[in-house]
Design an enzyme around this catalytic site. Structure first.
Site, short mmCIF file in Angstrom:
data_model
loop_
_atom_site.label_atom_id
_atom_site.label_comp_id
_atom_site.label_asym_id
_atom_site.label_seq_id
_atom_site.Cartn_x
_atom_site.Cartn_y
_atom_site.Cartn_z
N ASP A 351 0.88 -1.16 0.00
CA ASP A 351 0.00 0.00 0.00
C ASP A 351 0.93 1.22 0.00
O ASP A 351 2.13 1.11 0.27
CB ASP A 351 -0.94 -0.01 1.22
CG ASP A 351 -2.15 0.92 1.01
OD1 ASP A 351 -2.07 1.80 0.14
OD2 ASP A 351 -3.16 0.76 1.71
C1 BGC Z 1 -5.03 3.20 0.04
C2 BGC Z 1 -5.03 2.18 -1.07
C3 BGC Z 1 -4.89 2.86 -2.40
C4 BGC Z 1 -3.61 3.69 -2.38
C5 BGC Z 1 -3.34 4.40 -3.69
C6 BGC Z 1 -3.87 4.17 -0.06
O1 BGC Z 1 -4.09 5.24 0.79
O2 BGC Z 1 -5.01 2.55 1.28
O3 BGC Z 1 -6.21 1.43 -1.03
O4 BGC Z 1 -4.88 1.93 -3.42
O5 BGC Z 1 -3.72 4.67 -1.36
O6 BGC Z 1 -4.21 5.44 -3.89
#
Ligand code: BGC
Length: 956
Positions: A351
């Protein structure tokens, strides 16, 4: 708009200053936290002391005895500041003990599965031609806002391997235009319709492909909804592992049928927003979700197992820790469960900034770091890139691991046939501007511009799918006197005046500032059609309930008036009094934790409707029709369950319509169901309680703690949502799986057909076979090149803050024994799990042991759609015959379901049938490390309409 997103992120990490210089290559799982704290003190110390020394004051000359004293005073302040920033001087524990998550090493190699054989062969051919730096490049993002997408990997142009574009997901394409805002995951879950789950996935995948997205960052299947207040529960499909698993697998198959790599996220245990990341919530470390092995397998990992079985190309590890080891450097989770036991063949990506250590994460099984930035946003430093190259040269990370990382990425690319260069030309949109021309590397000092938005319209006819999902995701909770469906002419007999309808509540109307006025939908204004955060998208259009309802009634007979005020306003009272029918709208919103709106910091603070929704509904109910007391229909849009005791039993509240998060087709879908053009066929994807406490202790979001590493113990185990209610005999307001139709249903003639009766007496699945004669992962030459070949090429133009795979110097390559994470010992590899053997786990776990059949009869006067649900109860307090473990299981657990249309009324029948697998009848034995089928005692199978309405009961 993007700027504020960026700022939100930046402010999250502003206190990270103190950890930036920590050498990531020396992290290990157990000591990471302490090392970071030590380093942070000394850095802040510097900053505090220096200005004082520069002042040539009397005090300095006469009262300050020595430099040492200043250092001590400085240090004192630093410690105080650090303690306060970490949550106060009451912090009692510096860090938890090591070793709470088992070490599993080395990382299993990809390429041992028949279904990926061809892709791995091609991938290995390509990776064999890559230099070390090129391999590193495809494992590391180029940095936040350095490419067009939210994530962009480094390319290998020499060999035609592109930069991959990674984009959110999961309810549409984030930061794009001319794409569909589909209903959210929770609405999809509420349809209980496998076909729609697949169609939505297909449409989502098609849009991604048309926009040039290689990797879609969805579906989300974690959080599963341990707490009904969890801010991101709505991105997934409901609080049950089987419902999540079916919806996730169908979505993945849909997305990947379009040649786009799907991402199963967030692996795992990210069940609340508060404390999900270090520093985001004032603590240096992320929360640790402490989950026992059985719960992990039977609850949280179950949907991931089905996703891997469906062939998912990527998995995203989550921000939080699991058993006190960060999910993105937790070897038990990635090496053990995902890659060994579940046989995952794709790549694990972090993530965004969830990677917390360089070497530890590589050894634990992480394959791609996103967005490439390391411990902080946009500081040009990465934990991999050049640092990974360095770790390979100094022996901290074996080159076999790098080969495997790169091969996994390339294999996933081949698996989805993205090597077809004619149809893959890279992203044709920019996440960072709506203009046609824009910066190519927006976060760097590079001023180069180009055409970044081609405005490709990817919507096709997907609005129709969005509408079907939104309509079938509406759950009819109450329908006294069959007030629904409504008729367009309204009056049932000729009258001398028009029928008066009132539509009340802000939730029926458009956000007065515009449908996309808040970044990532991070505010609760107007009708609620999506939660907020990275999982939200911009609406191309939004049909509000008010707009659709105004059009639907027969204008000669009906007048429609509306009022957007709250429960405090007198206008509401006046309009309600004058009306023959009142529709009142309310909602409850929340989302991802980097946004706070209306006092909601991601997770909800309680389970009540927002903006005094209860008060509004009661006011409407008290006044609708004046003394005549007209009928009231309550319509709710929510991200999760809400308490409705204050209004549910009011006599003139005749109907309650739970419309979840419907996306762009909100109003149209509502009209479809309110007027009976479609049956009400949604069913609850979670339980609605009478009071908050009924959800049990797991409902609570941990928001304050004295621990430096916030600890969240999942002591309730499997007993969340309906499992908790059933076990403790608590009557919910509306149970999991509940929902009314406009017709009535009857189930009869339940029967079980045994596929193979002898299986019933065999507690364990067949032994794992892939280890003996399976397909072998590819081999690579492991000779390391000269380190100087990894240096920045001469004359290379380095963009500021861009993440590169090169070394700046080879002088920093330290010789000497590498520091490995605790438990890392490849001379004694961890024994492969008997539960593994193919994608999704041991194939024998998926052998059908029983086929359940029943006859479904439409006994009512309307055609309809019925969700038939199958629950399994294992023998209670079963004693494992080999280990003596006492296995306490939920009263019943959902194991299969289907939605069936029966057009013929008053007796129309259809046969429904369901397969139940060995896994469906097994529990996870922590001691045996395998799935075990109870061979003594009764296994009960129940078939019915909800978790508490199960007319057929049979014994397996
Ligand atoms: C989220 C993810 C997301 C990523 C990219 C993170 O803050 O937890 O689910 O895919 O950002 O935007």
């Amino acid at each position: 708009m993007r700027k504020s997103l960026e700022e939100a992120y930046r402010s999250d990490s502003s206190e990270d200053e103190d950890i930036e210089e920590f050498d990531p290559l020396n992290y290990d799982e157990g000591t990471l936290k302490r090392k970071k704290q030590k380093k942070s003190r000394s850095n802040i110390d510097d900053g505090t002391v220096r200005p004082l020394h520069e002042r040539k004051s009397w005090a300095r000359r006469h009262l300050v005895p020595s430099k040492f004293c200043w250092w001590m005073i400085g240090l004192f302040f630093v410690v105080v500041i650090l303690l306060l920033s970490a949550g106060g001087i009451w912090v009692r524990k510096a860090a938890p003990e090591d070793g709470q998550s088992d070490p599993v090493y080395p990382s299993p190699l990809g390429g041992a599965d028949k279904e990926w054989e061809e892709s791995y062969r091609k991938a290995a051919d390509l990776v064999r031609q890559m230099t070390l730096v090129e391999k590193v490049n495809i494992t590391t993002g180029v940095g936040w806002m350095m490419g067009m997408c939210v994530g962009n990997t480094g390319p290998v142009p020499r060999l035609g391997f592109p930069s991959l574009c990674l984009q959110d997901g999961p309810l549409g394409l984030r930061f794009t235009q001319n794409t569909t805002a589909f209903p959210a995951g929770i609405t999809v879950g509420a349809t209980w319709n496998r076909e729609l789950m697949r169609l939505r996935g297909e449409a989502h995948g098609k849009e991604a492909r048309l926009k040039g997205v290689n990797v879609l960052l969805g579906p989300a299947m974690g959080p599963i909804g341990r707490s009904p207040m969890g801010g991101r529960n709505w991105e997934g499909f409901g609080t049950d592992p089987v419902l999540q698993a079916v919806a996730a697998a169908e979505t993945i198959k849909g997305i990947q049928s379009q040649g786009v790599i799907a991402t199963a996220k967030h692996f795992i245990g990210n069940e609340q927003e508060h404390f999900r990341q270090g520093w985001e919530w004032g603590r240096p470390n992320a929360i640790s979700s402490n989950i026992d092995d059985r719960t992990l397998h039977e609850m949280y990992a179950w949907p991931f197992a089905e996703s891997v079985k469906a062939g998912v190309g990527s998995v995203m590890c989550s921000y939080n820790q699991v058993n006190n080891s960060y999910a993105c450097q937790n070897s038990k989770l990635m090496n053990g469960i995902l890659k060994d036991e579940l046989g995952f063949q794709g790549f694990v990506q972090s993530d965004w900034l969830a990677q917390r250590g360089g070497v530890a994460s590589a050894l634990a099984g992480l394959d791609v770091t996103m967005p490439g930035d390391g411990l902080r946003w946009q500081d040009g430093k990465t934990l991999w890139g050049g640092s990974l190259a360095k770790a390979i040269f100094n022996g901290s990370v074996p080159v076999e691991r790098l080969n495997d990382m790169a091969t996994r990425v390339v294999a996933a690319w081949y698996q989805m046939k993205q090597d077809d260069q004619d149809s893959w030309k890279g992203p044709n949109f920019s996440s960072w501007t709506h203009e046609k021309i824009g910066l190519i590397h927006p976060a760097s000092d590079d001023k180069a511009t180009g055409v970044v938005n081609q405005f490709v319209n990817a919507q096709g006819d997907h609005g129709d799918i969005a509408r079907r999902v939104a309509a079938e995701g509406i759950v009819l909770l109450k329908n006294n006197d069959n007030i629904l469906p409504l008729t367009r002419s309204a009056w049932t007999q000729p009258m001398d005046r028009k029928f008066k309808v009132a539509i009340i509540g802000e939730d029926a109307r458009m956000n007065k500032n515009g449908m996309n006025s808040c970044v990532d939908r991070g505010c609760n204004e107007g009708t609620l059609a999506s939660g907020w955060g990275s999982g939200a998208v911009e609406f191309p259009y939004l049909i509000t309930p008010l707009a659709a309802l105004k059009e639907v009634w027969d204008k000669d007979n009906v007048t429609v008036s509306s009022y957007g005020g709250s429960g405090w306003s007198n206008g509401v009272e006046k309009l309600a009094k004058e009306s023959d029918l009142c529709l009142v709208f309310a909602n409850a919103d929340g989302g991802e934790g980097f946004i706070t709106s209306g006092g909601v910091a991601g997770d909800r603070n309680n389970l009540y409707l927002a903006k005094d929704g209860n008060k509004l509904i009661k006011k409407v109910a008290n006044n609708c029709g004046g003394d005549a007391k007209s009928n009231v229909i309550v319509v709710l849009h929510t991200i999760g369950p809400v308490l409705m005791e204050e209004f549910v039993d009011l006599p003139n509240v005749k109907a309650i319509v739970y419309a979840n998060l419907p996306g762009q087709e909100s109003g149209n879908a509502l009209v479809d169901v309110l007027f009976g053009d479609k049956d009400a066929s949604g069913r609850l994807p979670y339980t609605i309680a009478k009071k908050e406490e009924d959800y049990g202790p797991s409902r609570k979001i941990l928001t304050s703690t004295k621990d430096l590493v916030p600890q969240q113990n999942f002591t309730e185990g499997l007993f969340i949502d309906y499992r908790h209610f059933d076990y403790h005999n608590i009557t919910p307001r509306y149970e999991f799986g509940y929902g009314l139709s406009y017709t009535t249903w009857h189930l009869s003639s339940g029967q079980i057909n045994y596929a193979n009766l002898s299986e019933k007496f065999k507690p364990l699945p067949s032994p794992r076979t892939d280890l003996n004669d399976g397909i072998k992962p590819p081999n690579f030459d492991t000779t390391l090149p000269e380190p100087s070949t990894a240096l920045f090429p001469p004359g290379f133009r380095i963009l500021k803050k861009y993440i590169y795979p090169y070394l700046s110097s080879i002088k920093t390559l330290v010789k000497g024994p590498p520091q490995y994470p605790t438990g890392f010992d490849i001379t004694h590899p961890t024994t492969p799990s008997p539960a593994g053997g193919a994608q999704g786990g041991n194939p024998d776990l998926y052998t059908i042991l029983a086929e359940v059949r029943a006859t479904l009869t439409n006994t009512g006067k309307r055609p309809g759609s019925c969700v038939v649900q199958v629950y399994v109860s294992l023998p209670q307090n079963y004693i494992d015959e080999e280990t003596g473990e006492v296995i306490v299981s939920p009263v019943r657990q959902l194991r299969n379901f289907s939605k069936t249309v029966v057009e013929e009324t008053e007796g129309g029948r259809k046969e429904v049938k369901f397969g139940l697998t060995r896994k469906d009848f097994s529990y996870w034995s922590t001691t045996r490390g395998n799935w075990v089928l109870p061979t003594k005692g009764d296994i009960v199978i129940e078939v019915g309409f909800s978790s508490r309405d199960l007319p057929i009961r049979m014994t397996y």
